[in-house]
Design an enzyme around this catalytic site. Structure first.
Site, PDB file in Angstrom:
ATOM      1  N   TYR A   1       0.775  -1.246  -0.140  1.00  0.00           N
ATOM      2  CA  TYR A   1      -0.162  -0.042  -0.093  1.00  0.00           C
ATOM      3  C   TYR A   1       0.904   1.410  -0.032  1.00  0.00           C
ATOM      4  CZ  TYR A   1      -3.751  -3.462   1.667  1.00  0.00           C
ATOM      5  OH  TYR A   1      -4.343  -4.404   1.696  1.00  0.00           O
TER       6      TYR A   1
ATOM      7  N   HIS B   1      -0.312 -11.870   1.278  1.00  0.00           N
ATOM      8  CA  HIS B   1      -1.045 -11.279   0.331  1.00  0.00           C
ATOM      9  C   HIS B   1      -1.881 -12.085  -0.591  1.00  0.00           C
ATOM     10  CE1 HIS B   1      -2.020  -6.632   0.069  1.00  0.00           C
ATOM     11  NE2 HIS B   1      -3.162  -7.411   0.079  1.00  0.00           N
TER      12      HIS B   1
ATOM     13  N   LEU C   1     -17.802  -3.376   3.089  1.00  0.00           N
ATOM     14  CA  LEU C   1     -18.795  -2.251   2.417  1.00  0.00           C
ATOM     15  C   LEU C   1     -18.852  -2.088   0.946  1.00  0.00           C
ATOM     16  CD1 LEU C   1     -18.591   0.710   5.105  1.00  0.00           C
ATOM     17  CD2 LEU C   1     -20.314  -1.219   4.944  1.00  0.00           C
ATOM     18  N   GLY C   2     -18.232  -3.159   0.236  1.00  0.00           N
ATOM     19  CA  GLY C   2     -18.227  -3.133  -1.123  1.00  0.00           C
ATOM     20  C   GLY C   2     -17.387  -1.904  -1.741  1.00  0.00           C
ATOM     21  N   ARG C   3     -16.212  -1.558  -1.123  1.00  0.00           N
ATOM     22  CA  ARG C   3     -15.531  -0.327  -1.552  1.00  0.00           C
ATOM     23  C   ARG C   3     -16.319   0.858  -1.604  1.00  0.00           C
ATOM     24  NH1 ARG C   3     -14.086  -4.800  -3.937  1.00  0.00           N
ATOM     25  NH2 ARG C   3     -12.093  -5.824  -3.755  1.00  0.00           N
ATOM     26  N   GLY C   4     -17.253   0.720  -0.611  1.00  0.00           N
ATOM     27  CA  GLY C   4     -18.076   2.040  -0.585  1.00  0.00           C
ATOM     28  C   GLY C   4     -19.674   1.859  -1.248  1.00  0.00           C
ATOM     29  N   PHE C   5     -19.676   0.940  -2.048  1.00  0.00           N
ATOM     30  CA  PHE C   5     -20.802   0.878  -2.875  1.00  0.00           C
ATOM     31  C   PHE C   5     -22.114   0.651  -2.028  1.00  0.00           C
ATOM     32  CE2 PHE C   5     -23.989  -0.523  -6.007  1.00  0.00           C
ATOM     33  CZ  PHE C   5     -23.673   0.455  -7.084  1.00  0.00           C
TER      34      PHE C   5
END
Length: 327
Positions: free
Chosen positions: A55, A123, A204-208
């Site tokens: 990252y 990973h 959270l589904g990458r915010g979706f």
């Protein structure tokens, strides 16, 4: 904040914090706000931070290292090795070689400023190298006191069994949410059979699943969601139907869609710890609020009934991002 035990002896907050977005993939960095998020997380009882050497690359571990050095909080750190990237590129290679594992571990220890990593994940698994060799190398690091728990990300059930036979696996980290439920078929049952904890990333589904996005959303520079299939205009409109159902349940419960999505995950078992990621305090506080929301058996069943007829359109990642998934 409730507490949960991952594997046999890693006890952490029921909701962790995914730190990836503080460094890349979701738009520009704001290190000052990210430090404030980490501060607020500790205040709210979150003591399980998730990062990785890739990252940034490296920026995320450095940021957390600065936080640990200046605040000295009582937290547990999970980091990862195995994805190798050139800064500024999404393209990656996988490396699980013995030399790389040791070099990566030493680098993470240095950047984080810790003597031991609480949970060290592979990973992505390089299918060209026997998992038994990788586990032997990680077991050696554990004997040396450099790492404690050993984890695997996006692993297949068969490979997980082989790995666990060499050395106990503390946790499996795989995407799990109301729009990504593949783990329920094999991985989650295998974890439970073997006594392995489960850490759910992108809960959270990458915010979706928060309801903030639809087919008309335009993403800014540096936001990787612009290229993800599920966020593409033609797919987002289909996937919005699922979010609308979640939003209806949230209205009835008097909470946010994000809190319903996280409360649902927490209700799937005490061996599951979701790690929603954010780089803003307001979203952190909303996410943590999910720990106080209880969904009863009738509510869970009703949510499943409402969502079961709806299909999810689009793959999780582009092909490059799928490297090592299910290995």
């Amino acid at each position: 904040m409730q507490r949960r035990t991952i594997g046999s002896n890693l006890t952490v907050s029921a909701i962790g914090l995914g730190c990836m977005g503080m460094s890349e993939f979701y738009g520009p960095r704001d290190d000052a706000e990210s430090m404030a998020v980490l501060d607020r997380a500790v205040e709210l009882g979150v003591d399980f931070f998730d990062t990785a050497d890739t990252y940034g690359p490296h920026h995320n571990e450095q940021l957390i290292g600065e936080f640990l050095a200046s605040r000295r909080p009582e937290v547990r750190i999970a980091t990862k090795f195995g994805i190798v990237r050139t800064p500024g590129e999404y393209r990656r290679t996988l490396d699980n070689s013995a030399g790389y594992i040791r070099t990566a571990c030493e680098g993470s220890l240095r950047r984080l400023g810790v003597e031991r990593i609480d949970l060290y994940y592979v990973h992505r698994i390089d299918s060209g190298r026997p998992i038994e060799e990788t586990m032997d190398d990680l077991a050696a690091l554990r004997r040396e006191g450099k790492i404690d728990g050993i984890g695997l990300c996006e692993v297949s059930a068969a490979t997980l069994r082989r790995a666990h036979a060499v050395h106990p696996v503390t946790a499996v980290q795989t995407e799990y949410s109301l729009w990504t439920r593949d783990v329920e078929a094999d991985i989650l049952p295998t974890c439970r059979e073997l006594g392995i904890g489960f850490v759910a990333y992108s809960p959270l589904g990458r915010g979706f699943l928060t309801g903030r996005f639809d087919g008309a959303t335009t993403f800014g520079l540096g936001d990787a969601r612009a290229d993800l299939p599920r966020f593409a205009k033609e797919n987002a409109s289909t996937n919005r139907r699922l979010v609308d159902v979640i939003a209806e349940f949230a209205d009835r419960k008097g909470c946010t869609p994000a809190q319903i999505a996280l409360a649902w995950l927490l209700a799937q078992g005490d061996d599951i710890v979701p790690i929603p990621g954010t780089k803003q305090r307001r979203y952190l506080e909303d996410n943590v609020g999910a720990a106080s929301i209880a969904l009863g058996a009738d509510e869970l069943a009703a949510l499943d009934r409402a969502l079961s007829p709806l299909s999810v359109a689009g793959d999780r990642y582009i092909a490059e991002g799928m490297k090592g998934v299910g290995a």
